[in-house]
Motif scaffolding. Sequence first.
Motif, short mmCIF file in Angstrom:
data_model
loop_
_atom_site.label_atom_id
_atom_site.label_comp_id
_atom_site.label_asym_id
_atom_site.label_seq_id
_atom_site.Cartn_x
_atom_site.Cartn_y
_atom_site.Cartn_z
N ARG A 165 57.04 48.57 -12.32
CA ARG A 165 57.85 48.55 -13.53
C ARG A 165 59.25 49.11 -13.26
NH1 ARG A 165 53.69 46.63 -13.98
NH2 ARG A 165 52.60 45.88 -15.80
N ARG A 166 59.33 50.20 -12.50
CA ARG A 166 60.63 50.79 -12.19
C ARG A 166 61.51 49.80 -11.42
NH1 ARG A 166 57.32 55.23 -10.64
NH2 ARG A 166 57.12 56.64 -12.40
N GLU A 167 60.91 49.11 -10.46
CA GLU A 167 61.66 48.12 -9.68
C GLU A 167 62.12 46.97 -10.58
OE1 GLU A 167 58.92 47.07 -6.58
OE2 GLU A 167 59.29 48.92 -5.47
N SER A 168 61.26 46.53 -11.47
CA SER A 168 61.60 45.44 -12.39
C SER A 168 62.73 45.84 -13.33
CB SER A 168 60.38 45.02 -13.22
OG SER A 168 59.40 44.47 -12.39
N ILE A 169 62.67 47.07 -13.82
CA ILE A 169 63.71 47.56 -14.73
C ILE A 169 65.07 47.50 -14.04
CG2 ILE A 169 64.61 49.64 -15.87
CD1 ILE A 169 61.60 50.34 -16.46
N THR A 170 65.12 47.98 -12.80
CA THR A 170 66.37 47.96 -12.04
C THR A 170 66.88 46.54 -11.87
OG1 THR A 170 65.64 49.92 -10.83
CG2 THR A 170 67.45 48.68 -9.88
N ALA A 202 56.37 53.59 -20.09
CA ALA A 202 56.09 54.79 -20.89
C ALA A 202 54.60 54.93 -21.16
CB ALA A 202 56.87 54.74 -22.19
N VAL A 203 53.94 53.82 -21.45
CA VAL A 203 52.49 53.85 -21.71
C VAL A 203 51.74 54.19 -20.42
CG1 VAL A 203 50.48 52.48 -22.39
CG2 VAL A 203 52.63 52.24 -23.64
N ILE A 204 52.14 53.59 -19.31
CA ILE A 204 51.48 53.86 -18.02
C ILE A 204 51.62 55.33 -17.66
CG2 ILE A 204 51.60 53.39 -15.53
CD1 ILE A 204 52.49 50.49 -16.34
N GLU A 232 59.84 46.33 -20.08
CA GLU A 232 59.27 47.02 -18.91
C GLU A 232 59.27 48.54 -19.13
OE1 GLU A 232 57.97 45.65 -15.90
OE2 GLU A 232 58.07 43.76 -16.97
N LYS A 233 60.34 49.05 -19.75
CA LYS A 233 60.42 50.49 -20.02
C LYS A 233 59.32 50.92 -20.98
CE LYS A 233 65.37 51.03 -19.23
NZ LYS A 233 66.70 51.24 -19.85
N GLU A 249 45.78 55.75 -8.56
CA GLU A 249 46.47 54.94 -7.55
C GLU A 249 46.95 53.62 -8.19
OE1 GLU A 249 44.84 52.48 -3.79
OE2 GLU A 249 44.34 54.61 -3.77
N VAL A 250 46.09 52.99 -8.98
CA VAL A 250 46.46 51.74 -9.66
C VAL A 250 47.63 51.98 -10.61
CG1 VAL A 250 45.66 50.04 -11.37
CG2 VAL A 250 44.17 50.69 -9.47
N LEU A 251 47.56 53.08 -11.36
CA LEU A 251 48.63 53.40 -12.32
C LEU A 251 49.95 53.66 -11.61
CD1 LEU A 251 46.68 55.70 -14.80
CD2 LEU A 251 47.49 53.39 -15.22
N GLN A 252 49.90 54.35 -10.48
CA GLN A 252 51.13 54.62 -9.74
C GLN A 252 51.76 53.33 -9.22
OE1 GLN A 252 49.97 57.59 -6.84
NE2 GLN A 252 51.09 59.12 -8.00
N LYS A 253 50.93 52.43 -8.74
CA LYS A 253 51.44 51.16 -8.25
C LYS A 253 52.08 50.37 -9.40
CE LYS A 253 49.10 49.17 -4.99
NZ LYS A 253 48.10 48.43 -4.20
#
Length: 150
Positions: A63-68, A87-89, A82-83, A54-58
Amino acid sequence: MLRDSITQAQKDAMKAREKERLAAIRLILAKIKDRDIELRTATATGDDDATISEVLQKMAKQRRESITMYEQGGRQELADQEKAELAVIEEFLPQQMSEADVTAAIESIKAEIGAESVKDMGKVMAELKARFAGQMDFGKASGLVKASFG
């Protein structure tokens, strides 16, 4: 266990002197520790892997939102950072279901619980979350559920 694999990845990154990877893993471990502290006050503690997932998904969603946002703002160097963290997450996240699999799961659950209209959307989503936690993006699944009633 997921916690052990993340800790081992930290050790491997330290030995290999991979600074960016190590920094991302340390961020993950810090978030997990924060979550552990939050759960100390909770009455029931759940499955450790589920909590970490759950923590990793959050973190991945953030990160996806920040990348955008960075790409829209013309800050490619920050988007790239962020990408790399994403990738590590994602290495530690369970494999995500394909859109076809999500659609099949939705149809199966709709048939099982007798969902016929958009009013039953909450029941379908609750069942999806119970069965497939960590395996799908529920934001996208919500749109697919709504479309399936359309």
